[in-house]
Design a protein around this motif. Structure first.
Motif, PDB file in Angstrom:
ATOM      1  N   CYS A 129       0.841  -1.202   0.000  1.00 33.70           N
ATOM      2  CA  CYS A 129       0.000   0.000   0.000  1.00 33.70           C
ATOM      3  C   CYS A 129       0.877   1.254   0.000  1.00 33.70           C
ATOM      4  O   CYS A 129       1.843   1.337   0.756  1.00 33.70           O
ATOM      5  N   ASP A 131      -0.628   4.691  -0.335  1.00 38.34           N
ATOM      6  CA  ASP A 131      -1.434   5.908  -0.285  1.00 38.34           C
ATOM      7  C   ASP A 131      -0.763   7.028   0.512  1.00 38.34           C
ATOM      8  O   ASP A 131      -0.903   8.206   0.185  1.00 38.34           O
ATOM      9  N   PRO A 139      -6.825  10.139  -0.579  1.00 34.10           N
ATOM     10  CA  PRO A 139      -6.763   8.683  -0.789  1.00 34.10           C
ATOM     11  C   PRO A 139      -6.707   8.311  -2.268  1.00 34.10           C
ATOM     12  O   PRO A 139      -7.572   7.594  -2.779  1.00 34.10           O
ATOM     13  N   GLU A 141      -4.763   6.319  -3.983  1.00 33.92           N
ATOM     14  CA  GLU A 141      -4.626   4.880  -4.289  1.00 33.92           C
ATOM     15  C   GLU A 141      -5.988   4.213  -4.323  1.00 33.92           C
ATOM     16  O   GLU A 141      -6.315   3.477  -5.261  1.00 33.92           O
ATOM     17  N   LYS A 142      -6.798   4.484  -3.312  1.00 36.19           N
ATOM     18  CA  LYS A 142      -8.094   3.817  -3.205  1.00 36.19           C
ATOM     19  C   LYS A 142      -9.017   4.228  -4.340  1.00 36.19           C
ATOM     20  O   LYS A 142      -9.786   3.413  -4.861  1.00 36.19           O
ATOM     21  N   ASP A 316      -5.476   1.870   5.236  1.00 37.83           N
ATOM     22  CA  ASP A 316      -4.825   0.766   4.527  1.00 37.83           C
ATOM     23  C   ASP A 316      -4.701  -0.468   5.415  1.00 37.83           C
ATOM     24  O   ASP A 316      -4.816  -1.605   4.942  1.00 37.83           O
TER      25      ASP A 316
END
Length: 425
Positions: A129, A131, A139, A141-142, A316
């Motif tokens: 992860c 982020d 956020p 990445e999400k 995460d």
């Protein structure tokens, strides 16, 4: 109830805040998600240092390998800070190789070793992860992993460094010099004593590599990209540009043009009316993406600070514990075939001698390179020199460094050269 063992590397501002969030939300997490999050072991460099959180009941060690090799740890949270890149890299490599899931905060490690760590994570079936490495509490990445299925992103843009944005804001809004604005940033804790990574755009470069990996699904060699500094910007630049409807922002812009990376990393001239980047002030960040189907989306928030960064790391941890993360599914990442700076339009601040033929000589230099003068402005005069401001363009990329070199040969002093972004982005 599922027990999840957590190891933490580093207990500074971010690590301390992360542990505090885990402790304060432990009961709520048990009720909502049927998870028992247990901080098993924490690596610190100094066992006797006074901490911002109560460490009673926590197991601290000054041997990082003890955390990585602890059999009760399933998720490793890396909060090592900006120093010790190689140490951090080797620890993460060892942890992923053992099959641990990893939540990272070090963008520098990911920028330099991302492809290797990704490959190892895929082989080990680990979740990696990232982020917290870019955009603080944003956020990204999400959003990308859960919203862009079979959906090509053609461009990433934004303001990714709060320190340089704070400096530009102070210079623009309060007419401060670069030095005065930097000093205030340091006083407020936004800038380090050595601000090189921030003001010379290396921090933005590392974040750009991370975003290229996970949003564009491509990568570039850091050595092929030239980050530009904000040190040469003067208050008069904001005055002149403001009168023309522009301002300067420290940006990252990356677009995939037929497998060529076209980039700007550093200060850019943007429209006050049309470009959303001009509205992002102080130490705030923004990340924008342009997708084939979604069009333009942007996300703003605090780009740094313990609480925002630790918050996305905590998210995460929860997502990984619940097996919601799919951060290892990046198997098709390839390098860009070509990398070039986006210099189709430039703003140049010059110091010009007050003598006949000077402007004609500058015009000749530009004409020989098929460069158009869109606008030429002058302001003030001191010691037989006056400030001149050129807005130039070419439908093809301008060889910025060669142009500067040639002008210097003709005794033209260059104060700054900054790319111009016309329109929205």
């Amino acid at each position: 109830m599922k027990t999840v063992g957590i190891g933490v590397l580093g207990l500074g501002t971010i690590g301390g805040e992360l542990v505090r969030i885990i402790q304060e939300n432990a009961e709520r997490v048990r009720k909502l998600y049927d998870l028992d999050l247990q901080v098993k072991k924490i690596y610190v460099r100094n066992l006797h240092k006074k901490r911002s959180i109560d460490t009673e009941g926590l197991t601290l060690t000054d041997q990082a390998e003890e955390v990585v090799n602890d059999p009760s740890v399933q998720i490793l949270c890396e909060c090592m800070g900006g120093s010790g890149e190689e140490e951090t890299y080797h620890l993460l490599k060892e942890a992923i190789g053992r099959g641990l899931h990893v939540v990272m905060s070090s963008k520098k490690v990911l920028a330099h070793h991302g492809m290797e760590l990704l490959k190892l994570a895929i082989e080990s079936k680990s979740v990696l992860c990232y982020d917290a490495t870019v955009g603080g509490g944003i956020p990204i990445e999400k959003v990308v992993e859960n919203s862009f299925y079979c959906h090509e992103i053609s461009k990433i843009y934004g303001i990714l460094n709060g320190t340089s944005n704070f400096i530009c804001t102070r210079m623009s809004k309060d007419h401060q010099t670069f030095r005065a604005a930097l000093k205030e940033a340091q006083t407020r804790g936004y800038a380090e004593n050595d601000p090189t990574d921030d003001v010379d755009s290396f921090d933005a470069l590392y974040k750009a590599e991370v975003l290229a990996l996970f949003c564009l699904e491509k990568h570039f060699n850091l050595e092929d990209v030239t980050p530009r500094s904000i040190r040469a910007i003067r208050p008069v630049d904001f005055e002149v540009l403001g009168d023309e409807g522009f301002t300067i922002k420290p940006i990252v812009s990356m677009r995939n043009q037929q497998d060529t990376l076209k980039y700007i990393i550093g200060p850019a001239v943007v429209s006050l009316e049309e470009n959303i980047l001009s509205k992002i002030d102080a130490n705030n960040n923004i990340i924008g993406v342009i997708g084939a189907r979604s069009g333009e989306l942007s996300f703003t928030g605090q780009g740094a600070g313990a609480a925002p960064t630790a918050s996305v790391m905590f998210d995460d941890v929860i997502n990984t514990s619940l097996k919601r993360n799919n951060a290892v599914q990046y198997t098709g990442i390839r390098p860009f075939t070509k990398v070039e700076e986006d210099n189709t339009a430039l703003y140049i601040h010059l110091k010009v001698n007050d003598r006949p033929g000077e402007i004609a000589e500058i015009s000749r230099i530009l004409s020989e390179r098929n460069i158009n003068i869109d606008k030429f402005l002058t302001k003030g005069k001191a010691n037989e020199l006056y400030d001149a401001f050129l807005f130039i363009s070419n439908e093809n990329n301008i060889d910025r460094d060669e142009l500067v070199k040639t002008m210097k040969k003709h005794d033209v002093k260059i104060v700054s050269v900054i790319p111009i972004i016309y329109g929205k982005n």
